[in-house]
Design an enzyme around this catalytic site. Sequence first.
Site, short mmCIF file in Angstrom:
data_model
loop_
_atom_site.label_atom_id
_atom_site.label_comp_id
_atom_site.label_asym_id
_atom_site.label_seq_id
_atom_site.Cartn_x
_atom_site.Cartn_y
_atom_site.Cartn_z
N ASN A 52 0.78 -1.23 0.00
CA ASN A 52 0.00 0.00 0.00
C ASN A 52 0.82 1.29 0.00
OD1 ASN A 52 -2.45 1.20 -0.31
ND2 ASN A 52 -2.95 1.20 1.88
N SER A 85 -8.28 2.73 -1.66
CA SER A 85 -8.69 3.77 -0.72
C SER A 85 -7.65 4.89 -0.66
CB SER A 85 -8.94 3.19 0.67
OG SER A 85 -7.74 2.77 1.24
N HIS A 88 -11.02 -7.71 8.32
CA HIS A 88 -9.93 -8.68 8.42
C HIS A 88 -9.94 -9.38 9.77
CE1 HIS A 88 -8.60 -6.87 4.83
NE2 HIS A 88 -8.16 -5.77 5.39
#
Length: 364
Positions: free
Chosen positions: A179, A203, A337
């Site tokens: 990320n 995101s 998660h």
Amino acid sequence: MKAFIIRLLSILFITSFSIVLFWHYFPHSDEALNGPRGNQNPANSNDAAASNPRNVKQNPAKRMKSDFIDKLLASYSISWEKQNQNIQTYRSLLGSSCNAISNAVVTQVNSPVGTNITYDADQKKIMEVTPALFNLFPKESPFEKAPWDSCAVVGNGGILANSSCGKQIDSATYVIRCNLPPLSNGHERDTGRKTHLVTANPSILFQKYRALNERRRSFVEDIQLYGDALLMLPAFSYRQNTAVSLRAFYSLEDFSQSGPRPVFSNPRYLKSLAGFWRRQGIRSFRLSTGIMMASLALELCNNVHLYGFWPFGTHPYNNQPLTNHYFDNRPANNRVHAMPSEFQALLNLHNKGVIHLQLGECTN
Ligand SMILES: *[C@@H]1O[C@H](CO)[C@@H](O)[C@H](O)[C@H]1NC(C)=O
Ligand SMILES: *[C@@H]1O[C@H](CO)[C@@H](O)[C@H](O)[C@H]1NC(C)=O
């Protein structure tokens, strides 16, 4: 029909019940592996309190959490020894059910024109491979040259801060990061710099780069940090990922001659990986990027080292409170998660000599 509805309701009930349970006991155990997801829900604000070690005494939920962590640590074998036999076992299991080398990213070989791509997190959504879409896919898998000798998979957990692991990470043959993490501004000593594969969660594209609907220069410039790494975009996971991932793809193609090469993660691979871990006992709504990359590395590399994986609010050795990520303390979405059970699974692989999970500082 009636039976179906009853089954659906009971699944919904069990899922929400377990999510509430996890949320309660592990309020801090979110996306340390995964980078900011950026769901700024005010319900997450109890994270700050959770990371305060003084709360451990007063709050029974926190005490359970700390017992859980103590148990994990007690089982963490410090004198690690590689076990080739176990590595072979896991590799062939993963190879036969997921086959990362051919399937981890969408290619012209595994997704020919006229076939349908089925989204892994949105089963009702399919995308037909048109000639135009097909042209965006690499001709063959970027992993054909695997296995590499050693891989470092770098999670974004607060435990990476002050770890001094940068040199060790950079000494790996192949470095995987999650990320779009920051690597400069004083982080380099802990994170290293070398990158062969970096994931980008949509995101961050939505928030930091305004969904790439406006100016795209800062995105293209920032991303040069990762050299000519593969940029892995989950374009076909949720339907809202597709357009923004394509914009990221076009931005890089249109505005930069060099820099990262965008590829799309393959939902078929992600789905088979979720199935693999489900059979190993991980029941989450969705796997974190961290465990996806660790699994990928297990197929691609002969030696796998994990850094920055520790999804809890206090440091395992000095008990100091940890931030959510090594670069910020932004709370993240814990609801999708199953971090503690993912972490347990990775710890189990460590104890079996399959991967090496670095928890303490690196000495070099
Ligand atoms: C792809 O999906 C479309 C729409 O559902 C369907 O009509 C078509 O037969 C599918 N193609 C293949 C190759 O499965
Ligand atoms: C890292 O170490 C420095 C200096 O000792 C300290 O000020 C800082 O708080 C530490 N950072 C973290 C996240 O532990």
